[in-house]
Design a protein around this motif. Structure first.
Motif, PDB file in Angstrom:
ATOM      1  N   SER A   1      42.043  -8.764 106.565  1.00  0.00           N
ATOM      2  CA  SER A   1      42.391  -9.703 107.609  1.00  0.00           C
ATOM      3  C   SER A   1      42.103 -10.946 108.078  1.00  0.00           C
ATOM      4  CB  SER A   1      42.563  -8.409 108.554  1.00  0.00           C
ATOM      5  OG  SER A   1      42.758  -7.417 108.038  1.00  0.00           O
ATOM      6  N   ASP A   2      40.869 -11.032 108.383  1.00  0.00           N
ATOM      7  CA  ASP A   2      40.507 -12.026 108.892  1.00  0.00           C
ATOM      8  C   ASP A   2      40.191 -14.117 107.615  1.00  0.00           C
ATOM      9  OD1 ASP A   2      37.848 -11.299 106.952  1.00  0.00           O
ATOM     10  OD2 ASP A   2      36.371 -11.522 108.934  1.00  0.00           O
ATOM     11  N   GLY A   3      41.063 -13.488 106.460  1.00  0.00           N
ATOM     12  CA  GLY A   3      41.652 -14.243 105.213  1.00  0.00           C
ATOM     13  C   GLY A   3      39.775 -14.512 104.449  1.00  0.00           C
ATOM     14  N   SER A   4      38.373 -14.102 105.105  1.00  0.00           N
ATOM     15  CA  SER A   4      37.395 -14.784 103.825  1.00  0.00           C
ATOM     16  C   SER A   4      38.271 -13.365 102.869  1.00  0.00           C
ATOM     17  CB  SER A   4      36.404 -13.416 104.944  1.00  0.00           C
ATOM     18  OG  SER A   4      36.993 -11.552 104.903  1.00  0.00           O
ATOM     19  N   LEU A   5      36.962 -13.366 101.889  1.00  0.00           N
ATOM     20  CA  LEU A   5      37.166 -12.440 100.621  1.00  0.00           C
ATOM     21  C   LEU A   5      36.448 -11.516 100.455  1.00  0.00           C
ATOM     22  CD1 LEU A   5      36.531 -15.003  97.989  1.00  0.00           C
ATOM     23  CD2 LEU A   5      38.475 -14.461  98.500  1.00  0.00           C
ATOM     24  N   THR A   6      37.172 -10.731 100.088  1.00  0.00           N
ATOM     25  CA  THR A   6      36.707  -9.246 100.100  1.00  0.00           C
ATOM     26  C   THR A   6      36.224  -8.434  99.537  1.00  0.00           C
ATOM     27  OG1 THR A   6      38.565  -7.974 100.670  1.00  0.00           O
ATOM     28  CG2 THR A   6      36.690  -8.381 102.432  1.00  0.00           C
ATOM     29  N   GLY A   7      35.394  -7.785  98.840  1.00  0.00           N
ATOM     30  CA  GLY A   7      34.844  -6.928  97.062  1.00  0.00           C
ATOM     31  C   GLY A   7      36.105  -6.998  95.812  1.00  0.00           C
ATOM     32  N   PHE A   8      35.770  -7.112  95.372  1.00  0.00           N
ATOM     33  CA  PHE A   8      36.297  -7.240  93.986  1.00  0.00           C
ATOM     34  C   PHE A   8      35.133  -6.786  92.741  1.00  0.00           C
ATOM     35  CE2 PHE A   8      37.135 -10.364  90.350  1.00  0.00           C
ATOM     36  CZ  PHE A   8      39.084  -9.632  90.019  1.00  0.00           C
ATOM     37  N   ALA A   9      35.930  -5.974  91.650  1.00  0.00           N
ATOM     38  CA  ALA A   9      35.439  -5.142  90.623  1.00  0.00           C
ATOM     39  C   ALA A   9      33.938  -6.106  90.101  1.00  0.00           C
ATOM     40  CB  ALA A   9      35.726  -4.114  90.422  1.00  0.00           C
ATOM     41  N   GLY A  10      35.208  -7.435  89.871  1.00  0.00           N
ATOM     42  CA  GLY A  10      34.041  -7.893  88.830  1.00  0.00           C
ATOM     43  C   GLY A  10      33.834  -9.899  90.229  1.00  0.00           C
ATOM     44  N   GLY A  11      33.227  -9.101  90.755  1.00  0.00           N
ATOM     45  CA  GLY A  11      32.750  -9.908  91.718  1.00  0.00           C
ATOM     46  C   GLY A  11      33.555 -11.063  92.812  1.00  0.00           C
ATOM     47  N   LEU A  12      33.067 -11.742  93.868  1.00  0.00           N
ATOM     48  CA  LEU A  12      33.513 -12.601  94.854  1.00  0.00           C
ATOM     49  C   LEU A  12      33.388 -13.401  94.349  1.00  0.00           C
ATOM     50  CD1 LEU A  12      32.096 -11.437  97.723  1.00  0.00           C
ATOM     51  CD2 LEU A  12      34.503 -11.176  96.797  1.00  0.00           C
ATOM     52  N   GLU A  13      33.059 -13.923  93.892  1.00  0.00           N
ATOM     53  CA  GLU A  13      33.130 -15.438  92.101  1.00  0.00           C
ATOM     54  C   GLU A  13      34.127 -15.549  91.302  1.00  0.00           C
ATOM     55  OE1 GLU A  13      30.304 -18.501  89.265  1.00  0.00           O
ATOM     56  OE2 GLU A  13      29.411 -17.059  90.708  1.00  0.00           O
ATOM     57  N   ARG A  14      34.312 -14.251  90.678  1.00  0.00           N
ATOM     58  CA  ARG A  14      35.896 -14.324  89.708  1.00  0.00           C
ATOM     59  C   ARG A  14      36.830 -14.081  90.644  1.00  0.00           C
ATOM     60  NH1 ARG A  14      32.626 -10.981  86.430  1.00  0.00           N
ATOM     61  NH2 ARG A  14      32.140 -12.135  84.545  1.00  0.00           N
TER      62      ARG A  14
END
Length: 157
Positions: A131-144
């Motif tokens: 909600s704050d515009g940040s990248l959050t969880g992703f099974a493939g990793g935040l870099e992907r």
């Protein structure tokens, strides 16, 4: 179940499906892929999926036209359908996604269903951010996740 490996700019992908549709798009990770018993290498059955992925990564495709057959609960499938409604090049939050399915208080459950998406990229769970515009969880990793959002023009460094 038929499978094939497909190279991509975000690493090798494992595609698996049958006559019902695509069941799995798995990104390479530190954990090795385990192929289930009864899985067989695809001849050409998954070529259309691979071609559309290549077009997407080349910036020539914004929406996939792939028959999908992900396995999940009714709630998960509802969330995965909602993910497909997020336009290319845009993002949404978990809270807005929960509201879009008529369950505004189910933010954590929506996040869990989002993380369980077995056909990432095609069902664009990477378009959901905090909600704050940040990248959050992703099974493939935040870099992907960042790479996919940059490809779509939804995330700037």
């Amino acid at each position: 179940m038929l499978y094939r490996y497909h190279p991509s700019p975000i690493g090798d992908l494992l595609l698996a499906g049958d006559e019902q549709g695509l069941h799995l798009l798995h990104m390479d990770s530190a954990q090795p892929w385990e192929l289930a018993q009864g899985w067989y290498p695809a001849a050409h059955q998954l070529d259309a999926v691979a071609r559309q992925l290549d077009e997407y990564f080349a910036g020539r495709r914004e929406r996939f036209e792939v028959r999908l057959a992900p396995r999940g609960t009714a709630f998960q499938r509802e969330v995965w359908w909602a993910l497909q409604q997020i336009p290319y090049g845009t993002t949404t939050s978990y809270a807005r996604l929960a509201q879009s399915i008529g369950r505004p208080r189910a933010i954590r459950a929506v996040g869990t269903a989002n993380g369980a998406n077995p056909v990432a990229v095609i069902v664009p769970c990477h378009r959901v951010i905090g909600s704050d515009g940040s990248l959050t969880g992703f099974a493939g990793g935040l870099e992907r996740k960042q790479q996919l959002l940059q490809l779509e023009g939804a995330w700037l460094i």
